[in-house]
Scaffold this active site. Structure first.
Site, PDB file in Angstrom:
ATOM      1  N   HIS B 323     -16.226 -18.254  44.303  1.00 21.75           N
ATOM      2  CA  HIS B 323     -16.270 -19.588  43.714  1.00 21.75           C
ATOM      3  C   HIS B 323     -15.553 -19.659  42.380  1.00 21.75           C
ATOM      4  CE1 HIS B 323     -19.422 -20.255  46.718  1.00 21.75           C
ATOM      5  NE2 HIS B 323     -19.098 -21.523  46.588  1.00 21.75           N
ATOM      6  N   GLY B 324     -15.572 -18.569  41.644  1.00 27.91           N
ATOM      7  CA  GLY B 324     -14.922 -18.636  40.346  1.00 27.91           C
ATOM      8  C   GLY B 324     -14.963 -17.310  39.627  1.00 27.91           C
TER       9      GLY B 324
END
Lengths: 356, 464
Positions: B323-324
């Site tokens: 996601h990040g």
């Protein structure tokens, strides 16, 4: 042949696809337009006024309060130092049975604007028995461009009603309806403490015309907790760069307009408070911007020098949420406690018995 | 190009007209491909070669794998193709993260490393693009799908604009195969597209973007109130769902206009009574990807309790990192991994739960999910620590009434709608008479247009 050509076109994949889409999307689009048309009409009929943000909310709400509330024993009129600095519940606690209301707004409104609000109260027979005018030294230098604000109060509208037509008026109307449930955040720290406009306005009502300046001390949960942080703090010397507070001609002109309105009241029941500034901004010393200025303003308003109340001129910097005029939520209680003492000493407010 | 931009609202009708003007499959695929590259290039045309490059590598690798008779070569090829995809992802998404983390660790150890800093622009949807590519190559290797030889068809599959930048992460068996067959555009497609577009845009613009404004003002390091942390987290949980599900519904609706069926990415996740059920309902295309291409290859649950738990933790931690590039995403993944491992110890699973246990299961699941959202939203340590320190002040300020009202006002209609959708089917509304459904659709459209004044053109998952 033409018929066949038309049939061919009508049976083409593109026309089929378009027919499928339009037969579903067009009725929805037409109904949407109808809804927006009805909403536009309602919006147009409501003569909704444009809002210019937080300042307008304050002024509009205080006008509304001055129109709706019954005459009080004591009322405050003044700038934002009064809005954020006078904690009416503290006064009500100190003087049980008294009715006290604040109709403080912002400095842009100025003495002329306070006079306009007072005129509205007088016209409705709702003028307070006693009145305290509150000015902060930062407002002594008035800008003529601010004069649209007193005009706003006198004319009861800041600008012409919204001229939005279809579909913008309808969209605006729906947006305003939605905002009642889902707020649009106010700017900066106001969003952290209040969230949106409605909570800010309801706080003004619940606090009898006062509000919390949210830029500082939100993390301190009580007055006692704040007082515990005070030891060690002292008044500081003014910063060399700070500007002295000087009364200008525009401010005096606005005072004259207020003086005309005061003539409709019993002037002996009108008092004056110069709200405190923080120590590093107190350029020129309290004599110049507090005592002398207070006496000069009192004279200009036709008040006796004794009606200029003895209140603190300078306060600790830690008491401020916004320099040099806005006390934070705990400091306003400390200041109001001191003010209550002055009001009691001078007999301006008294404790009423329950049977009174 | 964002779904909530004028450019997109022009691109879709233009593509629709061109696409349906021909019934030739190959030409329709070319039109989809061109429209997809316009869509991607509109954001930043300089990244188009990257998209084409990744696609061509996947395309070539799959053909080579399929053509190779030797298992060893096939393994080498699939490993290389996956490695290329991961290296691309690592460079664009994680380079700065790893450098910064290394520097921080080195500084704690008393060293003063002087490493080059390189700030790289994150290409839109890079994680979705690489994961879709990896799934395709691995599926060809596993013999689950044949290698596609039609380059246009393959490029169009890889770049299909409704799902290009934020999924669903489509498998070749679903999406690529649809590029090979004539697509129908029927009355049912039009009905479903209309509903999905109205529903999706309302989710994004009315629910997600309204809450985004509120959440952004509350998720700050200087937050003074504990209640704000709680309420902002709840608001964010609804925001991220409405944002991502809104996007997925719009993607599905737009795809239907061209006769394509995309998979459901969300199946009412906030109705889940266990964490494992949540992951069967939330971002389904990612959770099934993680299961099929990470968890099962790691050994899944076939090698005993300890290895299963390790696999769960590793899968979810990497899922978080997907996601990040932040340790808070890893923490988020580890939280879910831990709870999934614990849930495995509950005998019988979701099905055997009594009504009371289901209620309790729902409450516990939501607690875990929303604590996870807090970690997810607090994307750096400064924010995380600042927000946590606010938990010592439980004062109820006016803002808390405002947030509560906003959350209830947006979540209640959504909850009622989802309840009905689950009871009567995903498309029950389009089966209602016109006098009933069209005014409802129009009202939703009017509210959406009105709310679009504060529309946020970006979608949360675009950054991933």
């Amino acid at each position: 042949m033409l018929k066949r050509a038309i049939q061919q076109i009508m049976n083409s994949p593109l026309i089929k696809a378009l027919r499928l889409v339009t037969s579903r999307f067009v009725p929805v689009a037409v109904l949407t337009a109808l809804i927006l048309g009805i909403a536009s009409f309602i919006h147009w009929r409501s003569k909704h006024q444009w809002s210019r943000g937080i300042e307008t909310y304050i002024v509009l709400e205080q006008i509304r309060r001055s129109e709706r509330l019954p005459a009080s024993d004591l009322a405050f009129l003044g700038d934002s130092s009064c809005l954020f600095g006078i904690h009416v519940p503290t006064l009500l606690h100190a003087f049980p049975g008294s009715s006290v209301e604040a109709f403080c707004t912002i400095g842009y409104v100025g003495p002329d604007g306070y006079g306009a609000m007072l005129d509205k109260m007088v016209a409705r027979g709702r003028q307070p028995k006693k009145l305290i005018l509150v000015f902060n030294p930062i407002q002594f230098e008035r800008d003529p461009r601010w004069n649209e604000w007193p005009a706003f109060i006198r004319n009861d509208r800041f600008e012409l009603p919204s001229g939005l037509t279809f579909p913008a008026g309808g969209l605006e109307y729906i947006r305003l309806l939605m905002e009642r449930a889902v707020y649009t955040p106010l700017p900066g720290a106001y969003a952290i403490y209040y969230g949106g406009k409605d909570q800010f306005i309801s706080t003004i009502w619940s606090e009898h015309g006062g509000a919390v300046e949210p830029n500082r001390m939100l993390d301190i949960p009580s007055l006692e907790a704040f007082k515990a942080t005070l030891p060690g703090h002292v008044l500081l010397k003014p910063l060399p760069a700070s500007k002295p507070f000087v009364i200008n001609a525009e401010f005096e002109k606005a005072l004259d307009a207020l003086s005309v309105t005061l003539s409709k009241l019993d002037r002996s029941k009108v008092y004056l408070v110069i709200s405190p500034v923080n120590s590093v901004n107190a350029q020129g010393g309290p004599q110049s911007f507090h005592t002398e200025a207070g006496q000069r303003i009192a004279a200009r308003l036709g008040l006796d020098q004794s009606q200029f109340l003895d209140t603190p001129a300078v306060m600790l910097d830690i008491l401020y949420a916004h320099y040099p005029s806005h006390l934070h939520r705990w400091a306003r209680m400390i200041y109001t406690e001191q003010l209550a003492k002055t009001l009691a000493d001078r007999g301006i407010l008294e404790k009423h018995r329950a049977s009174d | 190009m964002s779904f909530v931009s004028v450019a997109f609202l022009c691109l879709v009708p233009a593509t629709f007209l061109l696409y349906h003007a021909t019934s030739r499959l190959a030409l329709q695929n070319v039109i989809i491909l061109v429209a997809s590259y316009v869509f991607y290039g509109w954001w930043d045309w300089r990244f188009l070669p990257l998209l084409v490059g990744i696609s061509v590598v996947n395309y070539a690798a799959a053909i080579l794998i399929a053509a190779s008779p030797h298992e060893h070569t096939r393994k080498l090829l699939v490993f290389s193709a996956v490695a290329v995809a991961i290296v691309v992802l690592a460079i664009f998404k994680y380079f700065s993260f790893f450098v910064d983390s290394f520097v921080t660790i080195a500084q704690h150890a008393g060293l003063k490393p002087n490493l080059p800093t390189l700030r790289i622009i994150l290409p839109l949807g890079i994680s979705f693009i690489t994961f879709q590519g990896i799934a395709y190559v691995v599926d060809v290797y596993r013999g689950k799908h044949v290698a596609e030889r039609d380059l246009v068809k393959f490029l169009a599959f890889k770049a299909f604009f409704p799902q290009l930048v934020a999924g669903p992460i489509e498998r070749a068996s679903n999406l690529l195969d649809q590029f090979s067959k004539p697509r129908q555009f029927t009355a049912d497609h039009a009905d479903r597209a209309l509903w999905l577009l109205i529903y999706g845009y309302a989710m994004k613009v009315v629910v997600a973007d309204s809450l985004a404004m509120i959440v952004d003002t509350l998720f700050i390091p200087e937050q003074p109130f504990g209640w704000s942390v709680v309420l902002a987290t709840i608001a964010f949980g609804i925001q991220i769902y409405a944002d991502f599900n809104g996007y997925s519904l719009i993607a599905k609706g737009v795809a239907l206009l061209f006769g394509f069926e995309l998979t459901w990415n969300f199946r009412y996740p906030y109705w889940s009574v266990s964490i494992s059920e949540f992951w069967r309902r939330w971002h389904i295309s990612l959770s099934t990807w993680l299961r099929d291409y990470l968890y099962i290859p790691l050994g899944g649950n076939r090698r005993g309790e300890a290895i299963t738990n390790r696999n769960l933790m590793l899968t979810m931690a990497l899922g978080g990192l997907w996601h990040g590039a932040s340790w808070t995403f890893v923490l988020w993944g580890l939280l879910h991994g831990t709870v999934l491992a614990l849930w495995r110890k509950v005998p019988g699973g979701d099905e055997s739960l009594s009504p009371i246990a289901r209620g309790a299961g729902w409450a516990v699941t939501m607690l875990v999910v929303f604590v996870g959202w807090f970690l997810f939203r607090a994307a750096n340590w400064n924010l995380l620590v600042g927000m946590l320190s606010a938990l010592k002040n439980w004062e109820w300020a006016p803002v808390h009434s405002a947030v509560t009202l906003a959350v209830l006002s947006l979540a209640t209609p959504l909850m009622l709608l989802e309840w009905q959708l689950q009871a009567h089917g995903d498309y029950f509304l389009i089966r209602r008479p016109a006098w009933m459904k069209y005014p409802l659709f129009a009202a939703l459209a009017a509210v959406t247009i009105a709310a679009s004044g504060h529309v946020n053109a970006t979608f949360i998952y675009f950054q991933f």
